[in-house]
Motif scaffolding. Structure first.
Motif, PDB file in Angstrom:
ATOM      1  N   SER A 133       0.811  -1.215   0.000  1.00 47.91           N
ATOM      2  CA  SER A 133       0.000   0.000   0.000  1.00 47.91           C
ATOM      3  C   SER A 133       0.843   1.264   0.000  1.00 47.91           C
ATOM      4  O   SER A 133       0.294   2.367  -0.068  1.00 47.91           O
ATOM      5  CB  SER A 133      -0.934   0.001   1.211  1.00 47.91           C
ATOM      6  OG  SER A 133      -0.192  -0.123   2.414  1.00 47.91           O
ATOM      7  N   LEU A 158      -4.426  -1.233  -2.721  1.00 46.64           N
ATOM      8  CA  LEU A 158      -5.506  -0.456  -2.131  1.00 46.64           C
ATOM      9  C   LEU A 158      -6.140  -1.270  -1.003  1.00 46.64           C
ATOM     10  O   LEU A 158      -6.657  -2.365  -1.245  1.00 46.64           O
ATOM     11  CB  LEU A 158      -6.549  -0.113  -3.196  1.00 46.64           C
ATOM     12  CG  LEU A 158      -6.026   0.680  -4.408  1.00 46.64           C
ATOM     13  CD1 LEU A 158      -7.084   0.738  -5.505  1.00 46.64           C
ATOM     14  CD2 LEU A 158      -5.604   2.075  -3.993  1.00 46.64           C
ATOM     15  N   ASP A 160      -8.208   0.049   2.483  1.00 36.39           N
ATOM     16  CA  ASP A 160      -8.534   1.122   3.426  1.00 36.39           C
ATOM     17  C   ASP A 160      -9.421   0.676   4.585  1.00 36.39           C
ATOM     18  O   ASP A 160      -9.946   1.507   5.330  1.00 36.39           O
ATOM     19  CB  ASP A 160      -9.173   2.306   2.684  1.00 36.39           C
ATOM     20  CG  ASP A 160     -10.512   1.970   2.040  1.00 36.39           C
ATOM     21  OD1 ASP A 160     -10.873   0.768   1.977  1.00 36.39           O
ATOM     22  OD2 ASP A 160     -11.195   2.906   1.574  1.00 36.39           O
ATOM     23  N   THR A 171      -8.673   6.387   2.004  1.00 30.64           N
ATOM     24  CA  THR A 171      -9.404   6.207   0.753  1.00 30.64           C
ATOM     25  C   THR A 171      -9.029   7.223  -0.320  1.00 30.64           C
ATOM     26  O   THR A 171      -8.551   6.860  -1.406  1.00 30.64           O
ATOM     27  CB  THR A 171     -10.919   6.279   1.015  1.00 30.64           C
ATOM     28  OG1 THR A 171     -11.247   5.387   2.074  1.00 30.64           O
ATOM     29  CG2 THR A 171     -11.692   5.915  -0.239  1.00 30.64           C
ATOM     30  N   GLU A 172      -9.242   8.504  -0.030  1.00 28.70           N
ATOM     31  CA  GLU A 172      -9.022   9.524  -1.060  1.00 28.70           C
ATOM     32  C   GLU A 172      -7.562   9.590  -1.475  1.00 28.70           C
ATOM     33  O   GLU A 172      -7.243   9.637  -2.677  1.00 28.70           O
ATOM     34  CB  GLU A 172      -9.483  10.888  -0.546  1.00 28.70           C
ATOM     35  CG  GLU A 172      -9.379  11.985  -1.591  1.00 28.70           C
ATOM     36  CD  GLU A 172      -9.911  13.323  -1.105  1.00 28.70           C
ATOM     37  OE1 GLU A 172      -9.834  14.301  -1.881  1.00 28.70           O
ATOM     38  OE2 GLU A 172     -10.393  13.389   0.048  1.00 28.70           O
ATOM     39  N   SER A 174      -5.334   7.274  -1.325  1.00 25.29           N
ATOM     40  CA  SER A 174      -4.920   6.062  -2.039  1.00 25.29           C
ATOM     41  C   SER A 174      -5.220   6.166  -3.525  1.00 25.29           C
ATOM     42  O   SER A 174      -4.449   5.695  -4.372  1.00 25.29           O
ATOM     43  CB  SER A 174      -5.613   4.824  -1.449  1.00 25.29           C
ATOM     44  OG  SER A 174      -6.994   4.778  -1.796  1.00 25.29           O
ATOM     45  N   LEU A 175      -6.341   6.792  -3.860  1.00 25.54           N
ATOM     46  CA  LEU A 175      -6.712   6.945  -5.260  1.00 25.54           C
ATOM     47  C   LEU A 175      -5.886   8.034  -5.940  1.00 25.54           C
ATOM     48  O   LEU A 175      -5.509   7.907  -7.116  1.00 25.54           O
ATOM     49  CB  LEU A 175      -8.203   7.233  -5.365  1.00 25.54           C
ATOM     50  CG  LEU A 175      -9.107   6.116  -4.799  1.00 25.54           C
ATOM     51  CD1 LEU A 175     -10.555   6.587  -4.720  1.00 25.54           C
ATOM     52  CD2 LEU A 175      -8.993   4.847  -5.622  1.00 25.54           C
ATOM     53  N   PRO A 197      -6.677  -3.392  -5.941  1.00 23.89           N
ATOM     54  CA  PRO A 197      -7.333  -3.632  -4.650  1.00 23.89           C
ATOM     55  C   PRO A 197      -6.823  -4.959  -4.072  1.00 23.89           C
ATOM     56  O   PRO A 197      -6.751  -5.950  -4.806  1.00 23.89           O
ATOM     57  CB  PRO A 197      -8.812  -3.739  -5.012  1.00 23.89           C
ATOM     58  CG  PRO A 197      -8.922  -3.287  -6.433  1.00 23.89           C
ATOM     59  CD  PRO A 197      -7.598  -3.511  -7.069  1.00 23.89           C
ATOM     60  N   SER A 203     -11.292  -3.333   1.141  1.00 27.55           N
ATOM     61  CA  SER A 203     -11.554  -2.032   0.528  1.00 27.55           C
ATOM     62  C   SER A 203     -12.999  -1.632   0.785  1.00 27.55           C
ATOM     63  O   SER A 203     -13.921  -2.462   0.682  1.00 27.55           O
ATOM     64  CB  SER A 203     -11.312  -2.068  -0.983  1.00 27.55           C
ATOM     65  OG  SER A 203      -9.934  -2.091  -1.295  1.00 27.55           O
ATOM     66  N   THR A 204     -13.199  -0.357   1.102  1.00 31.67           N
ATOM     67  CA  THR A 204     -14.553   0.176   1.218  1.00 31.67           C
ATOM     68  C   THR A 204     -15.193   0.296  -0.154  1.00 31.67           C
ATOM     69  O   THR A 204     -14.522   0.258  -1.186  1.00 31.67           O
ATOM     70  CB  THR A 204     -14.521   1.567   1.870  1.00 31.67           C
ATOM     71  OG1 THR A 204     -13.735   2.445   1.038  1.00 31.67           O
ATOM     72  CG2 THR A 204     -13.929   1.520   3.270  1.00 31.67           C
ATOM     73  N   GLN A 207     -13.540   3.090  -2.076  1.00 33.19           N
ATOM     74  CA  GLN A 207     -12.244   2.785  -2.683  1.00 33.19           C
ATOM     75  C   GLN A 207     -12.419   1.911  -3.918  1.00 33.19           C
ATOM     76  O   GLN A 207     -11.783   2.139  -4.953  1.00 33.19           O
ATOM     77  CB  GLN A 207     -11.325   2.109  -1.675  1.00 33.19           C
ATOM     78  CG  GLN A 207      -9.885   2.004  -2.153  1.00 33.19           C
ATOM     79  CD  GLN A 207      -8.954   1.466  -1.089  1.00 33.19           C
ATOM     80  OE1 GLN A 207      -9.128   0.353  -0.595  1.00 33.19           O
ATOM     81  NE2 GLN A 207      -7.948   2.261  -0.733  1.00 33.19           N
TER      82      GLN A 207
END
Length: 429
Positions: A133, A158, A160, A171-172, A174-175, A197, A203-204, A207
């Protein structure tokens, strides 16, 4: 032009082996200066077409395509053979603590060098690879691969949620990091980016949705994750995503199934899952040594062939127990026996070899680029010594067919069989 004379193994478009006992491989630069196969076949025919070629002769050797590993974790290099009762405890006790160290650029760079040394020593010239990550792990991987002129694919993991401190990301960010890494590395030299992922439970929805949006925005990137490896994991995914028809369907719902999408394991599937794989052009990475080691189950080769979904072989180090493609192919043979419904050889030796070379390249969307030695392919190839050990010498000398020769190398081979690994390089590198 460079010409190499030895026995020559390659494959036709149907995956059937072509073997010239006295073969010639002709390699030369393309318009961009990258070394590619210019001609290949029987020595008498190819040499007649290129009478001025200077030939390097490797008597008693076999020239074969470099192996393609469809799923491997470079940060798990040091945890091969860590004992565990199953997948989820193995992640908690070994994987996540080891991966947390890859926030340190120096550590990531050091392990990347060891990782590539091991791949090349074992004849693997391309891999679809998990990093961690941490963006530093991706940087270290790509920098080391670029230095060696390798065709390699990786991406920032990814994850989160449901992950410990040290590997869980935000989340944000990571993207944002993923898109930045795509722009920095994807398509540079021989490097490719995989949107990664870890697996759906870590992952949420936000995400996974963001990953799907990036996959749409950058359609020539890869997508790389895990699915249906372990029954406890499948149960967990069902609880977290009750609206999905199956664990695999979770990824479809977030736009994460398409060509160049690869999911590792794909064990606990039904035919609807296989049809979804086929319809979307998504491929399976089959990791038999890992599945046997962690007690996860058996990939259904017959089911995949019956439905017609793409797959190739993978080591899955460090859940997998060896970097060696020969170990992976032998384990696939064992697993093929488990699901076999017809008498005879479980999977033909040439098909095991194909699944770790040309079929893997096809599953990655790289057919005609790697995994074969037909004209136009990049010149990544191996020089194999079938007499590398006393038992190999004894057994291969008695082979009465190509299938017997290939199977002897699968059963008895290891890194000693790979005398040299040759990498396609651009002029001046």
């Amino acid at each position: 032009m460079q010409a190499y004379r030895a026995s020559l193994l390659r494959f036709d478009a149907a995956g059937q082996p072509i073997f010239d006992e006295d073969g010639l491989l002709l390699v030369g630069p393309d318009a961009a200066g990258r070394q590619r196969v210019q001609d290949a076949g029987a020595f008498a025919s190819v040499s007649a077409r290129h009478p001025d070629a200077v030939v390097t002769h490797w008597p008693g050797r076999i020239i074969a395509p470099g192996f393609v590993d469809m799923h491997i974790h470079f940060p798990q290099t040091d945890i091969i053979g860590a004992p565990s009762e199953g997948l989820l405890p193995w992640l908690e006790n070994y994987t996540f603590p080891a991966e947390s160290r890859f926030a340190e650029p120096a550590h990531a760079a050091e392990v990347a060098e060891v990782f590539f040394d091991e791949l090349l020593r074992n004849g693997v010239t391309t891999s679809l690879t998990f990093a961690t990550s941490h963006p530093a792990s991706v940087q270290a991987f790509f920098e080391a691969a670029q230095h060696r002129s390798l065709r390699m694919i990786t991406g920032k993991v990814l994850q989160d949620r449901h992950s410990p401190d040290g590997v869980r990301d935000e989340t944000e960010q990571s993207l944002i990091d993923t898109e930045s890494l795509i722009r920095r590395w994807h398509g540079v030299d021989r490097l490719g980016y995989a949107i990664t992922p870890r697996f759906a439970p870590t992952s949420t929805d936000a995400q996974l949705r963001g990953a799907g949006e990036l996959a749409t925005k950058y359609p020539d990137t890869w997508i790389h994750s895990h699915v249906a490896e372990n029954k406890d994991e499948v149960k967990w995914a069902r609880e977290l995503f009750p609206g999905a028809r199956s664990y695999l369907d979770v990824y479809q719902g977030f736009g994460l199934m398409r060509e160049r999408a690869v999911y590792a394991h794909c064990i606990h599937f039904d035919d609807d899952d296989r049809r979804l794989m086929r319809a979307t052009g998504t491929a399976a990475a089959v990791s038999p040594t890992s599945n046997l080691f962690l007690g996860s189950g058996f990939f259904d080769f017959e089911g995949a062939d019956r439905i017609g979904c793409a797959y190739g072989l993978a080591s899955d180090v460090g859940g997998g127990t060896s970097f060696s493609p020969f170990s992976t192919m032998l384990a696939a043979y064992y697993v093929g026996r488990e699901g076999q419904t017809k008498p005879g050889v479980s999977i033909a030796p040439s098909q095991l070899w194909w699944r770790h070379t040309g079929a893997a390249a096809r599953a990655l969307g790289l057919e005609g680029v790697i995994g074969n030695l037909q004209p136009g392919c990049e010149a990544d190839f191996l020089v194999l010594d079938p007499k590398a050990t006393p038992m190999l010498a004894r057994k291969t000398a008695r082979a009465e067919s190509l299938e017997e020769l290939l199977f002897a190398m699968i059963v008895l081979g290891d890194d000693r069989l790979v005398e040299r690994t040759v990498i396609s390089q651009a002029s001046g590198t």
